[in-house]
Write an enzyme that holds these catalytic residues in place. Structure first.
Site, PDB file in Angstrom:
ATOM      1  N   TYR A   1       0.839  -1.143  -0.006  1.00  0.00           N
ATOM      2  CA  TYR A   1       0.060   0.030   0.042  1.00  0.00           C
ATOM      3  C   TYR A   1       0.778   1.172  -0.032  1.00  0.00           C
ATOM      4  O   TYR A   1       1.348   1.650   1.010  1.00  0.00           O
ATOM      5  CB  TYR A   1      -0.808   0.125   1.391  1.00  0.00           C
ATOM      6  CG  TYR A   1      -1.963  -1.115   1.028  1.00  0.00           C
ATOM      7  CD1 TYR A   1      -2.224  -1.822   0.086  1.00  0.00           C
ATOM      8  CD2 TYR A   1      -2.479  -1.583   2.475  1.00  0.00           C
ATOM      9  CE1 TYR A   1      -3.267  -2.636   0.048  1.00  0.00           C
ATOM     10  CE2 TYR A   1      -3.293  -2.782   2.556  1.00  0.00           C
ATOM     11  CZ  TYR A   1      -3.622  -3.396   1.264  1.00  0.00           C
ATOM     12  OH  TYR A   1      -4.590  -4.526   1.593  1.00  0.00           O
TER      13      TYR A   1
ATOM     14  N   HIS B   1      -0.368 -11.992   0.388  1.00  0.00           N
ATOM     15  CA  HIS B   1      -1.006 -11.137  -0.056  1.00  0.00           C
ATOM     16  C   HIS B   1      -1.406 -11.347  -1.817  1.00  0.00           C
ATOM     17  O   HIS B   1      -0.473 -11.100  -2.400  1.00  0.00           O
ATOM     18  CB  HIS B   1      -0.346  -9.536   0.034  1.00  0.00           C
ATOM     19  CG  HIS B   1      -1.159  -8.474  -0.455  1.00  0.00           C
ATOM     20  ND1 HIS B   1      -0.773  -6.945  -0.173  1.00  0.00           N
ATOM     21  CD2 HIS B   1      -2.566  -8.147  -0.703  1.00  0.00           C
ATOM     22  CE1 HIS B   1      -1.647  -6.187  -0.317  1.00  0.00           C
ATOM     23  NE2 HIS B   1      -2.754  -6.984  -0.700  1.00  0.00           N
TER      24      HIS B   1
HETATM   25  P1  NAD Z   1     -13.587   0.121   1.311  1.00  0.00           P
HETATM   26  O1  NAD Z   1     -14.611  -0.539   0.641  1.00  0.00           O
HETATM   27  O2  NAD Z   1     -13.288   0.144   2.811  1.00  0.00           O
HETATM   28  O3  NAD Z   1     -13.239   1.606   0.769  1.00  0.00           O
HETATM   29  C1  NAD Z   1     -12.644   2.718   1.101  1.00  0.00           C
HETATM   30  C2  NAD Z   1     -12.799   4.178   0.586  1.00  0.00           C
HETATM   31  O4  NAD Z   1     -14.032   4.399   1.085  1.00  0.00           O
HETATM   32  C3  NAD Z   1     -11.572   5.021   0.605  1.00  0.00           C
HETATM   33  O5  NAD Z   1     -11.710   6.190  -0.125  1.00  0.00           O
HETATM   34  C4  NAD Z   1     -12.400   5.712   2.147  1.00  0.00           C
HETATM   35  O6  NAD Z   1     -11.889   6.863   2.252  1.00  0.00           O
HETATM   36  C5  NAD Z   1     -14.001   5.656   1.831  1.00  0.00           C
HETATM   37  N1  NAD Z   1     -14.723   5.607   3.005  1.00  0.00           N
HETATM   38  C6  NAD Z   1     -14.599   5.184   4.217  1.00  0.00           C
HETATM   39  N2  NAD Z   1     -15.361   5.338   5.061  1.00  0.00           N
HETATM   40  C7  NAD Z   1     -16.250   6.215   4.517  1.00  0.00           C
HETATM   41  C8  NAD Z   1     -17.584   6.863   4.756  1.00  0.00           C
HETATM   42  N3  NAD Z   1     -17.954   6.629   5.799  1.00  0.00           N
HETATM   43  N4  NAD Z   1     -18.312   7.833   3.733  1.00  0.00           N
HETATM   44  C9  NAD Z   1     -17.592   7.816   2.480  1.00  0.00           C
HETATM   45  N5  NAD Z   1     -16.347   7.241   2.232  1.00  0.00           N
HETATM   46  C10 NAD Z   1     -15.750   6.535   3.234  1.00  0.00           C
HETATM   47  O7  NAD Z   1     -12.150  -0.370   0.560  1.00  0.00           O
HETATM   48  P2  NAD Z   1     -10.592  -0.541   0.829  1.00  0.00           P
HETATM   49  O8  NAD Z   1      -9.875   0.413   1.464  1.00  0.00           O
HETATM   50  O9  NAD Z   1      -9.882  -1.162  -0.399  1.00  0.00           O
HETATM   51  O10 NAD Z   1     -10.803  -1.838   1.988  1.00  0.00           O
HETATM   52  C11 NAD Z   1     -10.644  -1.808   3.331  1.00  0.00           C
HETATM   53  C12 NAD Z   1      -9.173  -2.450   3.863  1.00  0.00           C
HETATM   54  O11 NAD Z   1      -9.249  -3.861   3.747  1.00  0.00           O
HETATM   55  C13 NAD Z   1      -7.962  -1.871   2.944  1.00  0.00           C
HETATM   56  O12 NAD Z   1      -7.616  -0.576   3.453  1.00  0.00           O
HETATM   57  C14 NAD Z   1      -7.225  -2.838   3.369  1.00  0.00           C
HETATM   58  O13 NAD Z   1      -6.501  -2.702   4.531  1.00  0.00           O
HETATM   59  C15 NAD Z   1      -7.938  -4.197   3.332  1.00  0.00           C
HETATM   60  N6  NAD Z   1      -7.849  -4.868   2.007  1.00  0.00           N
HETATM   61  C16 NAD Z   1      -7.149  -5.787   1.710  1.00  0.00           C
HETATM   62  C17 NAD Z   1      -7.290  -6.507   0.444  1.00  0.00           C
HETATM   63  C18 NAD Z   1      -6.300  -7.609   0.172  1.00  0.00           C
HETATM   64  O14 NAD Z   1      -5.541  -8.198   0.953  1.00  0.00           O
HETATM   65  N7  NAD Z   1      -6.128  -8.216  -0.889  1.00  0.00           N
HETATM   66  C19 NAD Z   1      -7.897  -6.003  -0.348  1.00  0.00           C
HETATM   67  C20 NAD Z   1      -8.942  -4.852  -0.446  1.00  0.00           C
HETATM   68  C21 NAD Z   1      -8.592  -4.468   0.923  1.00  0.00           C
END
Ligand code: NAD
Length: 321
Positions: free
Chosen positions: A61, A126
């Site tokens: 990230y 990952h």
């Molecule tokens: P998400 O669906 O959580 O969306 C994140 C987006 O939504 C960001 O732009 C954030 O600023 C915004 N957001 C958060 N709260 C909000 C709200 N209340 N209103 C409006 N917008 C809001 O997607 P993500 O961040 O990709 O997934 C969450 C976490 O999961 C990642 O940060 C990561 O730690 C993990 N993840 C891991 C993998 C993997 O291991 N392959 C893949 C995806 C995500």
């Protein structure tokens, strides 16, 4: 009356109890736009203050930026180490994928240094669909077990998009080898295909983390980032759902997070957060779900709008032979 706090949920057989809302730290690597260090620290502090005890990052990230910023933010909390749970990952880097034993063994030392920690609670391979799953089974996971014995990590996980990768690996390793799986974009209003896998994971004693309840931005008013891999059809349907909620004065992100949180077989729903405002909104959404429940009427209307694209995903990874 006791103050409302986030629910803690057991993570498989690990003995860990994760807050139902987990802090996804990929936004701290600026993958969803610019974030100042000050905003990042404040978001982490606010989340912890409200009972979020689980923080997830990866060296991938922001090309290690997320780990560095999260490390500083956690240190600034000044909290005892056993009051928060940290997961990071290995095998995926800005430079590409490398799941070799040598690379992942080196990787954890680099991650610990950036995070300023002596150990991480969970180390996850990952996005394993981009590597050879047989290498994961025969080489990567044994290397991670050595890291467990060395005390650098407490538990082992695997992450990725296609759900078949989890059964492929779990069917080929002894029980207790993989403690946790992290699935993303498969337990959201538009795609709930992870649900079918939950009984299998439970039977294996594997903890379940579900990430991206907002479908990596599709279910937000700001919309998805440029790099989002969804088809234009899926993007358009999600945009229509967002607009429908907006027209009713409702917040789609709240409904989307509540949808994911409602399934208690999922230990923690990881939502990416980059500001105090987002943290506050997401905590409020979780507490509202626990008290008054969700807005079933609007949820049903969005479900109808999204029906034509239900469970539509996108290709990810290399074809396994
Ligand atoms: P998400 O669906 O959580 O969306 C994140 C987006 O939504 C960001 O732009 C954030 O600023 C915004 N957001 C958060 N709260 C909000 C709200 N209340 N209103 C409006 N917008 C809001 O997607 P993500 O961040 O990709 O997934 C969450 C976490 O999961 C990642 O940060 C990561 O730690 C993990 N993840 C891991 C993998 C993997 O291991 N392959 C893949 C995806 C995500």
């Amino acid at each position: 009356m006791a103050a409302q706090t986030l629910q803690l949920r057991p993570l498989g057989n690990t003995g860990l109890n994760l807050s139902s809302v987990g802090f996804g730290a990929s936004p701290l690597g600026k993958v969803f736009g610019d974030v100042s260090e000050q905003d990042a620290f404040a978001a982490v502090r606010e989340a912890f203050r409200h009972g979020v005890n689980f923080f997830d990052t990866s060296p991938y990230y922001g090309g290690t930026l997320s780990e560095k910023v999260l490390g500083k933010a956690l240190k600034a909390l000044g909290a005892p180490r056993d009051e928060y749970i940290v997961s990071t990952k290995c095998g995926r880097y800005k430079e590409g994928f490398d799941f070799s034993a040598e690379r992942v063994t080196k990787s954890i030392d680099e991650s610990l240094e950036r995070l300023q920690l002596d150990y991480v609670d969970i180390l996850q391979c990952h996005d394993i669909e981009f590597g050879s799953l047989d290498q994961i089974v025969n080489e990567t996971l044994p290397a991670l077990q050595k890291l467990k014995q060395a005390g650098k990590i407490r538990f082992i996980g695997i992450t990725g998009l296609p759900l078949g990768i989890f059964t492929y690996v779990l069917d080929r390793v002894p029980p207790g080898t993989v403690d946790v799986i992290l699935s993303y974009c498969h337990y959201s209003i538009n795609d709930s295909s992870l649900e079918d896998l939950l009984p299998y994971l439970k039977s294996k004693g594997v903890g379940v983390i579900s990430a991206s309840p907002l479908a990596m931005g599709l279910l937000t008013e700001a919309g998805a980032p440029e790099w989002h891999p969804a088809s234009s059809e899926l993007k358009a349907a999600c945009r229509a759902a967002v607009d429908h909620c907006k027209g009713k004065g409702k917040n789609i992100s709240k409904l989307a997070l509540q949808y994911s949180l409602a399934n208690t077989d999922i230990s923690s729903v990881l939502v990416g957060m980059k500001s105090v405002k987002e943290v506050e909104e997401n905590i409020a959404a979780a507490l509202e779900l626990a008290t008054t429940g969700t807005d079933e009427e609007t949820l049903s209307e969005i479900t109808d709008i999204l029906k034509p694209v239900k469970n539509q995903s996108w290709p990810s990874g290399i074809q396994q032979s």
